[in-house]
Design a protein around this motif. Structure first.
Motif, PDB file in Angstrom:
ATOM      1  N   ASP A  57      36.068  20.579  53.880  1.00 28.96           N
ATOM      2  CA  ASP A  57      34.798  21.388  54.818  1.00 28.96           C
ATOM      3  C   ASP A  57      34.686  22.617  54.572  1.00 28.96           C
ATOM      4  N   PRO A  58      33.466  22.663  54.695  1.00 31.80           N
ATOM      5  CA  PRO A  58      32.742  24.358  53.537  1.00 31.80           C
ATOM      6  C   PRO A  58      33.883  25.930  54.295  1.00 31.80           C
ATOM      7  N   ASP A  59      33.636  26.039  55.440  1.00 36.43           N
ATOM      8  CA  ASP A  59      33.695  27.124  56.168  1.00 36.43           C
ATOM      9  C   ASP A  59      36.073  27.888  55.557  1.00 36.43           C
ATOM     10  N   ARG A  60      35.866  26.237  55.375  1.00 38.49           N
ATOM     11  CA  ARG A  60      37.573  26.404  54.811  1.00 38.49           C
ATOM     12  C   ARG A  60      37.859  26.517  52.981  1.00 38.49           C
ATOM     13  N   LYS A  61      36.587  25.815  52.657  1.00 35.39           N
ATOM     14  CA  LYS A  61      36.620  26.370  51.170  1.00 35.39           C
ATOM     15  C   LYS A  61      36.714  27.698  51.122  1.00 35.39           C
ATOM     16  N   ARG A  62      35.269  28.011  51.530  1.00 34.50           N
ATOM     17  CA  ARG A  62      34.929  29.825  52.025  1.00 34.50           C
ATOM     18  C   ARG A  62      36.355  30.262  51.835  1.00 34.50           C
ATOM     19  N   ARG A  63      37.018  30.418  53.036  1.00 35.62           N
ATOM     20  CA  ARG A  63      38.194  31.044  53.144  1.00 35.62           C
ATOM     21  C   ARG A  63      38.831  30.984  52.229  1.00 35.62           C
ATOM     22  N   LEU A  64      39.139  29.631  51.425  1.00 32.12           N
ATOM     23  CA  LEU A  64      40.142  30.062  50.544  1.00 32.12           C
ATOM     24  C   LEU A  64      39.576  30.427  48.895  1.00 32.12           C
ATOM     25  N   ARG A  65      38.543  30.122  49.075  1.00 30.40           N
ATOM     26  CA  ARG A  65      37.618  31.277  48.353  1.00 30.40           C
ATOM     27  C   ARG A  65      38.151  32.581  47.886  1.00 30.40           C
ATOM     28  N   GLU A  66      37.926  33.167  49.066  1.00 28.67           N
ATOM     29  CA  GLU A  66      37.971  34.735  49.060  1.00 28.67           C
ATOM     30  C   GLU A  66      39.596  35.369  49.973  1.00 28.67           C
ATOM     31  N   ALA A  67      40.844  34.202  49.246  1.00 33.32           N
ATOM     32  CA  ALA A  67      41.380  34.878  49.270  1.00 33.32           C
ATOM     33  C   ALA A  67      42.416  34.522  48.069  1.00 33.32           C
ATOM     34  N   ALA A  68      41.683  33.729  47.444  1.00 34.33           N
ATOM     35  CA  ALA A  68      42.419  33.177  45.814  1.00 34.33           C
ATOM     36  C   ALA A  68      41.776  34.615  45.167  1.00 34.33           C
ATOM     37  N   GLU A  69      40.240  35.033  45.462  1.00 41.43           N
ATOM     38  CA  GLU A  69      39.417  36.213  44.269  1.00 41.43           C
ATOM     39  C   GLU A  69      40.203  37.206  44.836  1.00 41.43           C
ATOM     40  N   ALA A  70      40.806  37.401  45.845  1.00 44.51           N
ATOM     41  CA  ALA A  70      41.444  38.618  46.658  1.00 44.51           C
ATOM     42  C   ALA A  70      42.647  38.648  45.088  1.00 44.51           C
ATOM     43  N   GLU A  71      43.242  38.034  45.194  1.00 47.86           N
ATOM     44  CA  GLU A  71      44.471  38.133  44.116  1.00 47.86           C
ATOM     45  C   GLU A  71      44.078  37.547  42.698  1.00 47.86           C
ATOM     46  N   GLU A  72      42.972  37.098  42.765  1.00 47.71           N
ATOM     47  CA  GLU A  72      42.646  37.193  41.073  1.00 47.71           C
ATOM     48  C   GLU A  72      41.558  38.318  40.867  1.00 47.71           C
ATOM     49  N   ARG A  73      41.542  39.360  41.778  1.00 42.50           N
ATOM     50  CA  ARG A  73      41.031  40.460  41.786  1.00 42.50           C
ATOM     51  C   ARG A  73      41.978  42.204  40.636  1.00 42.50           C
ATOM     52  N   GLU A  74      43.633  41.305  41.730  1.00 40.65           N
ATOM     53  CA  GLU A  74      44.586  42.273  41.561  1.00 40.65           C
ATOM     54  C   GLU A  74      45.300  41.835  39.880  1.00 40.65           C
ATOM     55  N   PHE A  75      44.828  40.438  39.820  1.00 42.54           N
ATOM     56  CA  PHE A  75      45.787  40.050  38.311  1.00 42.54           C
ATOM     57  C   PHE A  75      44.750  40.495  37.104  1.00 42.54           C
ATOM     58  N   TYR A  76      43.024  40.383  37.291  1.00 42.32           N
ATOM     59  CA  TYR A  76      42.610  40.691  35.814  1.00 42.32           C
ATOM     60  C   TYR A  76      42.570  42.709  36.398  1.00 42.32           C
ATOM     61  N   GLN A  77      42.551  43.408  37.648  1.00 47.84           N
ATOM     62  CA  GLN A  77      42.525  44.703  37.266  1.00 47.84           C
ATOM     63  C   GLN A  77      43.682  45.402  37.172  1.00 47.84           C
ATOM     64  N   ARG A  78      44.980  44.974  37.577  1.00 41.70           N
ATOM     65  CA  ARG A  78      45.680  45.164  37.198  1.00 41.70           C
ATOM     66  C   ARG A  78      47.535  44.595  36.746  1.00 41.70           C
ATOM     67  N   ARG A  79      47.904  43.296  37.265  1.00 45.15           N
ATOM     68  CA  ARG A  79      48.312  42.607  36.569  1.00 45.15           C
ATOM     69  C   ARG A  79      48.798  42.545  35.842  1.00 45.15           C
ATOM     70  N   ALA A  80      47.733  41.718  35.195  1.00 45.12           N
ATOM     71  CA  ALA A  80      47.536  40.610  33.703  1.00 45.12           C
ATOM     72  C   ALA A  80      47.644  41.935  32.921  1.00 45.12           C
ATOM     73  N   SER A  81      48.777  41.699  31.760  1.00 45.71           N
ATOM     74  CA  SER A  81      48.783  42.276  29.977  1.00 45.71           C
ATOM     75  C   SER A  81      47.405  42.188  29.402  1.00 45.71           C
ATOM     76  N   THR A  82      47.397  43.488  28.623  1.00 40.91           N
ATOM     77  CA  THR A  82      46.521  42.827  27.207  1.00 40.91           C
ATOM     78  C   THR A  82      46.445  41.680  27.360  1.00 40.91           C
ATOM     79  N   GLN A  83      47.551  41.169  26.230  1.00 37.82           N
ATOM     80  CA  GLN A  83      48.131  40.474  24.983  1.00 37.82           C
ATOM     81  C   GLN A  83      47.842  38.758  26.354  1.00 37.82           C
ATOM     82  N   TRP A  84      47.936  39.209  27.348  1.00 36.99           N
ATOM     83  CA  TRP A  84      47.546  37.625  28.516  1.00 36.99           C
ATOM     84  C   TRP A  84      45.683  37.695  28.369  1.00 36.99           C
ATOM     85  N   LEU A  85      45.666  39.002  28.975  1.00 23.29           N
ATOM     86  CA  LEU A  85      43.720  38.674  28.506  1.00 23.29           C
ATOM     87  C   LEU A  85      43.286  38.412  27.813  1.00 23.29           C
ATOM     88  N   GLU A  86      43.568  39.171  26.328  1.00 23.47           N
ATOM     89  CA  GLU A  86      42.920  38.783  25.574  1.00 23.47           C
ATOM     90  C   GLU A  86      42.905  37.215  25.069  1.00 23.47           C
TER      91      GLU A  86
END
Length: 199
Positions: A57-86
């Motif tokens: 379902d396109p609407d459910r996939k959109r909601r999944l993407r929005e929620a996943a990107e919110a968590e991933e934004r936190e990961f890449y900007q705050r949670r991940a160590s420099t070593q992990w990002l490298e």
């Protein structure tokens, strides 16, 4: 036997994780048969503690993407160590996950723990991990591409997929055909001599 083993190894050697999918639909029967294969995996006490939620379902996939990107934004900007990002840099990933909307199918795999209608399972992560490996192999054998995506934390998936609390998200797998211009990083797999030990 040797020929069969070699043919399968050569087939799996062509598998790559894909992040750029074509929106073309895939036959749902292929998805069902791949899940059927995955569900034959061995499991602790044969309790089969897995649930495969297939989202188209396109609407459910959109909601999944929005929620996943919110968590991933936190990961890449705050949670991940420099070593992990490298370590992630050669793969070229960031917080944006358009494949969750573009891929025609997204399979969310859940671990099933003890609940009102489910018994206490044993070796849950091991069992579900084996099933996911078999699912990846079955999808690749059928000519489809996929990706194992693990946003963290993943509890938002219970809401998006309408699953009870005893089911715990394990992995998100977009499935489909690679886009015509799909980019795949040049990654080397370790040779057999480095991963096989004989005694």
């Amino acid at each position: 036997m040797v020929d069969a083993a070699r043919e399968f190894a050569e087939l799996m050697a062509t598998r790559r994780s894909i992040r750029h999918f074509a929106p073309d639909p895939v036959p749902m029967t292929v998805i069902e048969e791949a899940v059927r294969a995955a569900a034959t995996a061995p499991s602790g006490a044969n309790l089969q503690p897995w649930r495969f939620v297939v989202i188209t379902d396109p609407d459910r996939k959109r909601r999944l993407r929005e929620a996943a990107e919110a968590e991933e934004r936190e990961f890449y900007q705050r949670r991940a160590s420099t070593q992990w990002l490298e370590a992630l840099a050669p793969i070229g990933t960031d917080w944006r996950k358009p494949f969750l909307e573009v891929a025609p199918v997204v399979i969310v795999v859940f671990e099933v723990h003890q609940g009102p209608r489910t018994p206490k399972p044993y070796y849950v992560k091991e069992s579900v991990g084996i099933a996911v490996g078999m699912l990846i192999a079955a999808l690749h054998r059928a000519g489809l591409a996929t990706l194992t995506h693990t946003p963290s934390p993943m509890r938002f998936l219970n809401v998006v997929c309408e699953r009870p609390p005893e089911e715990r998200p394990y992995v998100v797998m977009p499935v489909g055909f690679p886009a015509a211009d799909a980019w795949v990083p040049q990654l080397e797999r370790k040779p057999l001599r480095e991963v096989l030990v004989r005694r």
